[in-house]
Design a protein around this motif. Structure first.
Motif, mmCIF file in Angstrom:
data_model
loop_
_atom_site.group_PDB
_atom_site.id
_atom_site.type_symbol
_atom_site.label_atom_id
_atom_site.label_comp_id
_atom_site.label_asym_id
_atom_site.label_seq_id
_atom_site.Cartn_x
_atom_site.Cartn_y
_atom_site.Cartn_z
ATOM 1 N N GLY A 109 7.634 8.670 -1.032
ATOM 2 C CA GLY A 109 7.848 8.676 0.239
ATOM 3 C C GLY A 109 6.844 9.388 1.444
ATOM 4 N N ILE A 110 6.583 10.446 0.538
ATOM 5 C CA ILE A 110 5.942 11.592 1.582
ATOM 6 C C ILE A 110 4.426 11.804 1.310
ATOM 7 C CG2 ILE A 110 7.944 12.726 2.409
ATOM 8 C CD1 ILE A 110 7.725 14.514 0.373
ATOM 9 N N ASN A 111 4.105 11.708 -0.186
ATOM 10 C CA ASN A 111 2.849 11.996 -0.504
ATOM 11 C C ASN A 111 2.077 10.915 -0.907
ATOM 12 O OD1 ASN A 111 0.652 12.769 -2.280
ATOM 13 N ND2 ASN A 111 1.683 13.949 -3.635
ATOM 14 N N PRO A 112 0.826 10.456 -0.036
ATOM 15 C CA PRO A 112 0.091 9.239 -0.118
ATOM 16 C C PRO A 112 -0.166 8.983 -1.715
ATOM 17 C CG PRO A 112 -0.693 10.344 1.601
ATOM 18 C CD PRO A 112 0.533 11.416 0.929
ATOM 19 N N ALA A 113 -0.641 9.873 -2.341
ATOM 20 C CA ALA A 113 -1.350 9.735 -3.627
ATOM 21 C C ALA A 113 -0.004 9.328 -4.565
ATOM 22 C CB ALA A 113 -1.984 11.117 -4.322
ATOM 23 N N ALA A 114 1.108 9.882 -4.262
ATOM 24 C CA ALA A 114 2.359 9.385 -5.152
ATOM 25 C C ALA A 114 2.719 8.159 -4.905
ATOM 26 C CB ALA A 114 3.340 10.603 -5.005
ATOM 27 N N ASN A 115 2.740 7.715 -3.684
ATOM 28 C CA ASN A 115 2.733 6.448 -3.247
ATOM 29 C C ASN A 115 2.026 5.323 -3.784
ATOM 30 O OD1 ASN A 115 2.918 4.206 -1.337
ATOM 31 N ND2 ASN A 115 4.844 5.151 -0.688
ATOM 32 N N HIS A 116 0.661 5.716 -3.552
ATOM 33 C CA HIS A 116 -0.391 5.196 -4.046
ATOM 34 C C HIS A 116 -0.261 4.655 -5.459
ATOM 35 C CE1 HIS A 116 -4.155 2.926 -4.361
ATOM 36 N NE2 HIS A 116 -4.566 3.415 -5.652
ATOM 37 N N GLU A 117 0.085 5.513 -6.400
ATOM 38 C CA GLU A 117 0.506 5.377 -7.890
ATOM 39 C C GLU A 117 1.511 4.311 -8.091
ATOM 40 O OE1 GLU A 117 -0.444 8.249 -11.033
ATOM 41 O OE2 GLU A 117 1.615 7.967 -11.390
ATOM 42 N N PHE A 118 2.627 4.373 -7.525
ATOM 43 C CA PHE A 118 3.801 3.546 -7.725
ATOM 44 C C PHE A 118 3.345 2.188 -7.266
ATOM 45 C CE2 PHE A 118 8.338 2.502 -6.643
ATOM 46 C CZ PHE A 118 8.668 1.515 -7.756
ATOM 47 N N ALA A 119 2.832 2.109 -5.888
ATOM 48 C CA ALA A 119 2.248 0.828 -5.263
ATOM 49 C C ALA A 119 1.370 0.062 -6.144
ATOM 50 C CB ALA A 119 1.659 1.101 -3.775
ATOM 51 N N GLU A 120 0.428 0.905 -6.922
ATOM 52 C CA GLU A 120 -0.386 0.079 -7.876
ATOM 53 C C GLU A 120 0.131 -0.412 -8.953
ATOM 54 O OE1 GLU A 120 -3.159 -0.634 -6.573
ATOM 55 O OE2 GLU A 120 -4.147 -1.370 -8.661
ATOM 56 N N PHE A 121 1.167 0.388 -9.391
ATOM 57 C CA PHE A 121 2.272 -0.176 -10.760
ATOM 58 C C PHE A 121 2.445 -1.652 -10.208
ATOM 59 C CE2 PHE A 121 6.052 -0.907 -12.272
ATOM 60 C CZ PHE A 121 6.096 -0.854 -13.789
ATOM 61 N N VAL A 122 3.174 -1.639 -9.073
ATOM 62 C CA VAL A 122 3.940 -2.873 -8.560
ATOM 63 C C VAL A 122 2.567 -3.945 -8.318
ATOM 64 C CG1 VAL A 122 5.148 -4.249 -6.969
ATOM 65 C CG2 VAL A 122 5.915 -1.824 -7.666
#
Ligand SMILES: Cc1cc2nc3c(=O)[nH]c(=O)nc-3n(C[C@H](O)[C@H](O)[C@H](O)COP(=O)(O)OP(=O)(O)OC[C@H]3O[C@@H](n4cnc5c(N)ncnc54)[C@H](O)[C@@H]3O)c2cc1C
Length: 910
Positions: free
Chosen positions: A335-348
């Protein structure tokens, strides 16, 4: 739950002859009588014959919150009246009867906790109960506890005026009835004010029109019909697969795709029921959990601290869990790091692509305009697969905007559709909609709508200044829609009941938050949101779905547990931030309950839980080992272009250094960096994350140079080494990839003091030329008796005893006014390079930083002082852990760029 046995009344308390126990303090509340002193007010009020209100409490709304309040208030003996616009109880579950409507937190978690024997007479049939089952449950509870007798149905509260002289609310309904009440509690729900349909021509449509938020009570049969669904939020995602099973044709009009996870609904699992064996413990754990559901806690693991394989397994586990909160807590920084968020979003997104056959439909269903989790994700049953049915079609209205509703259907910009029925699943004016719909007039006739014109301001989400005796259940600034609301509702109602009991016992009949407390809480709510990606999404959390609504993050995202701690602390500290008054006098306890940045607070709590011995109680070797141990698990900071380790000649032998080079083409300016650690701890790589961060943000080479440490090497060894390092870097700048003449210094803590000292030495010794100094929480005076040492002596990471221990190891008392140790002691500060000084609010060294900045400024040195609000000494160094430190690091990097730009000549730049 609070004690109900107390009989309470808000008829005027018997007048007391003295003001015993009533402390009168100055309080900044808006008071129509504020021209008079509190003492006068006390006398005036006591002399007034106040009318007895019709009831003690008016409750607005009879959903879960209204029912629970009715139960608690009636049991505690209050005279109450509940008004409900609908003709029956249930709130959300009365109105939202659309096909597929369900909870998205497990049913056993989404229920009242006050009825521990529920299992004797209630059984949930599914993990996620349907709307009819939840409504049956609420009716069952209402009947069991005879709650309906308090409720006036089919009655909407429209106005409420505060009568300051009588200290009561005049509440008026749509039927023209006026009821006077000491208190008003808004149990009107966060999602109870539907948004109107934003399409032209709806009145022309000859077919059936439905709104998911006001679904008919009779079953609707879409068999054989051509149906349009407008909206793909939670209600749309739940209803679309069910409607598709009946409809002949289904066209879904989507403006914004949402992330949705499989609900994997089914019977209640034996494991879940087993968790409830000790019901009281389970419910208590829910109240002290992150989201109101036990055993679904925040992760403390940063995404990129584990391998790619492990991460993919973790995402898969979340996808397969069938639990919404599990998907929100995969890693600490999603919820705070755009790169971390992007990776999980890409998984979904990959999951969506793998389920949906048509690539264009899949692409349209993939959310790309908001970070995952920053709009409420949905749980579904066969949502994405539904689009594989030949009779289901998706229209992306961003590409094909709806022009109008016609007599027979819907026209988009490029196509005409015919429908028998249109379903609007277009959401709500969330959180504030139902509150603002009531015309509240507080003190001096101020309208709540006007007060909140730029966004709601509350204290704890429960109360608002200028509107005494008005409470909100799950109001703006409380966890509300980010939590299991059944838990949040009970916590709020319990707090209100405790508060009423406290007022009654204390002889008060009015309570109102102070301006300071409200401003502090509003700041805290924003601070919590600002360290996350929430504000970057155009969501209903931000009010972005309602045209003209102020763009403000509405809920509190710090968690149910942290929120409850704040509420409890306010009470424990004698209603901190509240002003209370009654016939016998008033009491005000002004203050702010949360002053630390939320991430700092969390770090400190976790550190306290480790219960480590104080460093100053240890031998130096052990303290160094502990320091290294504490640094090891911290996030590593960003990647830089290159890292090179080397040695440089110090004042008395070689010193290690680490060079951080930006990824951009060089040459670059150079910053010589001096680490923190109180002259005793640390080395050239101990501030590695901070150096990386500074390198990337400022596009500068950072050379972190070690220096000799105490107690082995006492003053002036450290500063002698630092000076030697500065000279060496200046002499070797081209070889290091630097731009000659573009040299600055930076240091944190003791290193900040060293950086300041070398600037003075370089000035006095005729070089090298330093173009800027960055002093991060610097030690500049050696004085450990200033206010910041007293106020922040303990509990904020760096302690006063530890600072004294550092100084004692490093320097004799007689040398402590030497400017090479205490740069603030220098007689002349003129001619020094421009500076940026960062001082943290909760840091023993705060006054050192502020005093040095003031002294530089007075000496004519261009100086920027950054007062880091809510920060501690380590806020700046814990990169990616204390995210609230990021803006300070950004400011620091900007200052560096400015220093270099101001001194860059065309020849240097080339
Ligand atoms: C479709 C849907 C699914 C949801 N699923 C979940 C879930 O799974 N988990 C979860 O935690 N939350 C969920 N929620 C949120 C849900 O609103 C809350 O969980 C909870 O039901 C709120 O209860 P409440 O009593 O506070 O408000 P509500 O249930 O909204 O009740 C408020 C009542 O106040 C009445 N009212 C409003 N204004 C006035 C007025 N001026 N005068 C008189 N009466 C008035 C309304 O008619 C309404 O009946 C969902 C919401 C929706 C819409």
């Amino acid at each position: 739950m609070a004690d109900d046995s107390k009989q309470a009344t808000f008829e005027r308390p018997a007048r007391r002859n003295d003001a015993e126990g009533v402390e009168v303090k100055y309080c900044r509340t808006q008071d129509s009588r504020s021209a008079r002193s509190d003492d006068q007010r006390m006398t005036d009020t006591a002399g007034t014959d106040r009318p007895t209100p019709d009831v003690d409490v008016v409750v607005v709304g009879a959903g879960i919150a209204g029912l629970y309040l009715a139960y608690r208030l009636s049991r505690a003996g209050y005279r109450l009246r509940v008004f409900e616009a609908a003709d029956d109880i249930g709130g959300t579950w009365y109105w939202n009867r659309y096909p597929g409507a369900r909870v998205d937190v497990p049913s056993v978690d989404y229920m009242f906790s006050f009825d521990p024997d529920w299992r004797r007479d209630w059984q949930w049939t599914e993990k996620y109960a349907t709307q009819p089952e939840i409504l049956r449950y609420l009716n069952h509870v209402a009947d069991k506890h005879d709650l309906r007798r308090h409720i006036t149905f089919s009655t909407r509260v429209q106005h409420a005026d505060w009568d300051d002289d009588a200290s009561l609310w005049r509440v008026r309904t749509d039927g023209g009835v006026e009821v006077t009440s000491r208190f008003v509690v808004m149990a009107t729900g966060c999602l109870s004010m539907p948004k109107p349909a934003e399409v032209d021509g709806l009145e022309r449509f000859a077919g059936e029109v439905y709104f998911t938020s006001a679904w008919p009570h009779e079953p609707v049969d879409f068999t054989g019909k051509r149906v349009a669904v407008i909206g793909t939020g939670s209600s749309g995602i739940q209803s679309i697969p069910v409607i598709a099973q009946q409809a002949r044709e289904l066209v879904v009009f989507q403006r914004t795709p949402n992330f949705s996870f499989p609900a994997l609904n089914g019977p209640l699992s034996p494991e879940k029921l087993a968790q409830l064996t000790s019901e009281a413990e389970y419910r208590a754990a829910a109240r002290m959990s992150f989201g109101g559901i036990p055993m679904m806690e925040r992760s403390i693991i940063p995404t990129f601290s584990v391998s790619e394989t492990e991460r993919q397994q973790r995402y898969e586990h979340a996808w397969q869990s069938g639990l919404l909160f599990e998907t929100l807590t995969v890693y600490a920084d999603v919820g705070i790091n755009p790169a971390a968020n992007h990776e999980f979003a890409e998984f979904v997104r990959n999951k969506i692509r793998s389920i949906v056959d048509d690539p264009q439909t899949a692409a349209d269903l993939c959310p790309t305009d908001h970070p995952i989790g920053m709009k409420r994700p949905c749980l579904d049953t066969n949502y994405y697969a539904t689009y594989n049915s030949p009779h289901v079609r998706l229209v992306n209205v961003r590409k094909h905007p709806i022009r109008q509703v016609t007599e027979t259907g819907i026209d988009t910009a490029d196509e005409s559709f015919s429908f028998d029925a249109i379903v609007f699943a277009t959401g709500f004016d969330a959180v504030t909609g139902a509150i603002s719909a009531v015309d509240f007039r507080g003190r001096n006739g101020v309208a709540l709508k006007d007060k909140w014109a730029n966004g709601p301001q509350t204290y704890l989400g429960l109360t608002t200044t200028g509107f005494p005796n008005l409470f909100f259940i799950t109001g703006p600034g409380s966890p509300s829609v980010l939590s299991n609301m059944a838990v949040s509702i009970e916590q709020h109602a319990d707090w209100v009941l405790d508060c009423l009991g406290h007022l009654s016992t204390g002889g008060f009949d009015a309570i109102e938050p102070t301006e300071t407390a409200e401003a502090g809480w509003t700041q805290h709510v924003n601070d919590c949101a600002d360290i996350t990606l929430y504000p970057s999404a155009n969501s209903w959390y931000m009010g972005a779905n309602v045209p003209g609504k102020p763009r403000v993050f509405l809920p509190y995202c710090g968690g149910v547990d942290f929120y409850a701690l704040s509420c409890d602390e306010v009470v424990a500290r004698d209603y901190l931030g509240f002003s209370r008054s009654g016939p016998d006098g008033s009491r005000c306890n002004d203050g702010v309950v949360r002053r630390l940045q939320p991430d700092v607070e969390m770090v400190l709590m976790e550190a306290a839980a480790l219960n480590l011995p104080p460093m100053e109680s240890m031998p130096v070797a052990d303290a160094r080992a502990l320091y290294a141990q504490m640094l090891a698990p911290l996030p590593p900071g960003p990647d830089v272009g290159e890292i090179a380790d080397g040695v440089l000649p110090g004042a008395a032998g070689d010193l290690a250094y680490r060079l951080y080079r930006p990824a951009t083409p060089g040459p670059h300016p150079i910053v010589v960096y001096f680490h923190g650690g109180g002259y005793v701890l640390g080395d050239a790589i101990s501030d590695d994350p901070l150096c990386r961060d500074l390198c990337v943000r400022s596009d500068t080479i950072i050379v972190s140079a070690n220096y000799r440490h105490a107690p082995e090497h006492r003053f002036p060894a450290a500063v002698d080494d630092a000076m030697a390092a500065l000279r060496w870097v200046a002499d070797n700048a081209p070889g290091l990839g630097g731009i000659p003449g573009q040299l600055a210094v930076c240091g944190w803590s003791a290193g900040g003091g060293i950086a300041a000292a070398v600037c003075q030495l370089a000035r006095d010794m005729g070089g090298p030329v330093v173009v800027g100094q960055v002093l991060l929480m610097p030690a500049t005076s050696g004085d450990t008796t200033s206010a910041s040492y007293t106020e922040n002596a303990d509990g904020y990471g760096l302690t006063t005893p530890l600072m004294r221990w550092f100084y004692d190891h490093y320097i004799d008392a007689a040398d402590r006014s030497d400017p090479r140790f205490a740069p603030l002691s220098a007689v002349d500060l003129s001619g020094l390079p421009p500076a940026i000084v960062v001082a943290a609010e909760f840091d023993p060294l705060r006054d050192d930083g502020e005093a040095y900045a003031a002294a530089l400024d007075a000496a004519g040195v261009p100086t920027e002082l950054v007062r880091a609000r809510g920060a501690i000494h380590q806020s700046i160094s814990m990169v990616d852990l204390v995210v609230s430190g990021a803006p300070i690091r950004a400011q620091t990097a900007d200052a560096l760029r400015r220093f270099f730009a101001a001194t860059r000549t065309p020849e240097l730049a080339s």
